[in-house]
Design a protein around this motif. Structure first.
Motif, PDB file in Angstrom:
ATOM      1  N   ALA A 125      87.048 -24.332 114.351  1.00 14.09           N
ATOM      2  CA  ALA A 125      87.181 -25.784 114.157  1.00 14.09           C
ATOM      3  C   ALA A 125      86.277 -26.190 112.998  1.00 14.09           C
ATOM      4  N   ARG A 126      86.750 -27.148 112.247  1.00 12.40           N
ATOM      5  CA  ARG A 126      86.021 -27.595 111.049  1.00 12.40           C
ATOM      6  C   ARG A 126      86.056 -29.110 110.987  1.00 12.40           C
ATOM      7  N   CYS A 127      84.887 -29.703 110.742  1.00 11.31           N
ATOM      8  CA  CYS A 127      84.821 -31.159 110.594  1.00 11.31           C
ATOM      9  C   CYS A 127      85.247 -31.546 109.188  1.00 11.31           C
ATOM     10  N   LEU A 128      86.160 -32.514 109.100  1.00 11.25           N
ATOM     11  CA  LEU A 128      86.614 -32.986 107.781  1.00 11.25           C
ATOM     12  C   LEU A 128      85.739 -34.123 107.279  1.00 11.25           C
ATOM     13  N   ALA A 137      88.793 -33.815 112.441  1.00 10.53           N
ATOM     14  CA  ALA A 137      88.554 -32.368 112.423  1.00 10.53           C
ATOM     15  C   ALA A 137      89.874 -31.625 112.583  1.00 10.53           C
ATOM     16  N   LYS A 138      89.833 -30.348 112.203  1.00 10.88           N
ATOM     17  CA  LYS A 138      91.006 -29.483 112.344  1.00 10.88           C
ATOM     18  C   LYS A 138      90.584 -28.206 113.047  1.00 10.88           C
ATOM     19  N   ALA A 139      91.536 -27.573 113.741  1.00 10.75           N
ATOM     20  CA  ALA A 139      91.256 -26.302 114.415  1.00 10.75           C
ATOM     21  C   ALA A 139      92.461 -25.381 114.299  1.00 10.75           C
ATOM     22  N   SER A 154      94.905 -31.040 114.897  1.00 13.37           N
ATOM     23  CA  SER A 154      94.177 -32.071 114.159  1.00 13.37           C
ATOM     24  C   SER A 154      93.675 -33.059 115.198  1.00 13.37           C
ATOM     25  N   ALA A 155      92.459 -33.526 115.002  1.00 14.70           N
ATOM     26  CA  ALA A 155      91.882 -34.380 116.045  1.00 14.70           C
ATOM     27  C   ALA A 155      91.048 -35.503 115.474  1.00 14.70           C
TER      28      ALA A 155
END
Ligand SMILES: CCCCCCCCCCCCCCCC(=O)SCCNC(=O)CCNC(=O)[C@H](O)C(C)(C)COP(=O)(O)OP(=O)(O)OC[C@H]1O[C@@H](n2cnc3c(N)ncnc32)[C@H](O)[C@@H]1OP(=O)(O)O
Length: 184
Positions: A125-128, A137-139, A154-155
């Motif tokens: 997971a990566r914070c945008l 964020a996306k995972a 996407s969250a």
């Protein structure tokens, strides 16, 4: 008629870049379970995922768990809701690096490949970035460390005051919640 979604996990404007907290756990640190009975990461949950997360570089997290018979939807295959749970937990783990309490507001999931029982799923997971209290964020979930992509998400998480968990949950005191700020 089903109403169309009014919100999206795709940012509608430029985001404030995410900042890794200066006291965030170093990349490679295995993160503790945030709650022993958590269905995703808790070691005391009898049938939970027991997902283990590790701090990654910048504002990213990796996680892994093995799909067992307790996680099936169709025979021999992981239930989609369980897979969303794994994505949610990995994305939520970004809180450890940002040191801001957040709850899931929106989680959009693409199921790309079936995930058989016995698979160890590798998630990242990566914070945008941020738009006010909203964290985007996306995972991704893979079938093996460098394996095929089975899931994408996407969250939007919403930053909440620590008191959110005291007000709405049980067995949580303000002191315990604030402990997270100093003892991740
Ligand atoms: C100290 C640090 C160390 C921490 C170390 C611990 C680590 C720990 C790891 C945990 C890992 C577990 C990860 C699992 C995480 C869950 O599963 S959390 C459980 C599932 N989620 C929930 O229960 C949330 C339920 N919803 C709510 O409580 C409330 O609707 C919310 C989300 C708090 C928002 O309510 P509110 O505070 O009144 O905020 P509101 O003014 O309505 O909205 C604020 C902003 O957010 C936006 N927003 C609100 N809802 C949404 C939504 N659904 N979608 C998109 N945007 C939204 C609004 O549009 C608004 O944006 P702006 O207009 O300000 O630009």
């Amino acid at each position: 008629m089903i109403e169309p979604p009014t919100r999206s996990a795709t940012p509608q404007r430029e985001l404030e870049p995410p900042e890794r907290h200066p006291e965030a756990p170093a990349p490679g640190t295995v993160l503790p379970s945030h709650y022993e009975n958590c269905v995703a990461c808790g070691p005391s949950h009898p049938t939970g995922l027991r997902l283990v997360s590790t701090a990654g570089p910048e504002v990213s997290i990796s996680g892994e768990f093995t799909v067992t018979a307790d996680h099936q939807g169709a025979p021999g295959l992981a239930h989609g809701g369980v897979l969303a749970l794994a994505l949610d937990e990995t994305l939520g783990g970004l809180s450890w690096l940002l040191r801001r309490p957040m709850v899931t507001g929106r989680l959009e999931t693409d199921y790309i490949r079936p995930v058989p029982v016995g698979t160890t799923l590798f998630l990242t997971a990566r914070c945008l970035g941020f738009a006010g209290r909203r964290m985007y964020a996306k995972a991704v979930g893979r079938l093996g460390p460098e394996g095929s992509v089975a899931l994408r998400a996407s969250a939007v998480f919403v930053v909440v005051p620590p008191e959110h968990f005291v007000e709405h949950g049980t067995d949580m005191t303000t002191e315990q919640v604030h402990d997270y700020e100093v003892n991740p």
